[in-house]
Scaffold this motif. Structure first.
Motif, mmCIF file in Angstrom:
data_model
loop_
_atom_site.group_PDB
_atom_site.id
_atom_site.type_symbol
_atom_site.label_atom_id
_atom_site.label_comp_id
_atom_site.label_asym_id
_atom_site.label_seq_id
_atom_site.Cartn_x
_atom_site.Cartn_y
_atom_site.Cartn_z
ATOM 1 N N UNK A 1 0.708 -1.168 0.118
ATOM 2 C CA UNK A 1 -0.083 -0.067 0.021
ATOM 3 C C UNK A 1 0.877 1.292 0.031
ATOM 4 N N UNK A 2 1.919 1.122 0.860
ATOM 5 C CA UNK A 2 2.751 2.520 0.788
ATOM 6 C C UNK A 2 3.547 2.663 -0.469
ATOM 7 N N UNK A 3 3.886 1.575 -1.162
ATOM 8 C CA UNK A 3 4.528 1.440 -2.521
ATOM 9 C C UNK A 3 3.631 2.004 -3.560
ATOM 10 N N UNK A 4 2.357 1.702 -3.355
ATOM 11 C CA UNK A 4 1.323 2.119 -4.408
ATOM 12 C C UNK A 4 1.047 3.769 -4.333
ATOM 13 N N UNK A 5 1.185 4.178 -2.983
ATOM 14 C CA UNK A 5 1.066 5.587 -2.600
ATOM 15 C C UNK A 5 2.324 6.471 -2.819
#
Length: 84
Positions: free
Chosen positions: A48-52
């Motif tokens: 999720x952090x990487x997607x953001x």
């Protein structure tokens, strides 16, 4: 001085509870299915952090206040960037 006595008693209870919760958590984590569950949660969190497009600098693990009311231990996992 009554407030000092109450604060000392509360501090003792908090330390005892924290110690027992840590031991319980370690016992739970020894179970293979718990280890897999934790890895899935962290994997999802970092995806999720990487997607953001967040660059992870800090990992926050917080016990939810509702855990005290419900008797279920629940945690909030969060990834924070350098600005945190």
């Amino acid at each position: 001085m009554r407030i000092d006595e109450l604060a000392a008693a509360a501090d003792g209870l908090e330390k005892e509870r924290f110690g027992s919760q840590c031991r319980r958590l370690m016992q739970e984590y020894q179970r293979q299915e718990r280890q897999k569950e934790v890895l899935r949660m962290f994997d999802g969190l970092f995806e999720q952090a990487a997607a953001q497009r967040k660059r992870a600098a800090w990992l926050g693990v917080s016990s939810l206040n509702t855990s005290v009311q419900t008797g279920k231990t629940e945690y909030l996992l969060a990834v924070y960037g350098e600005e945190f």
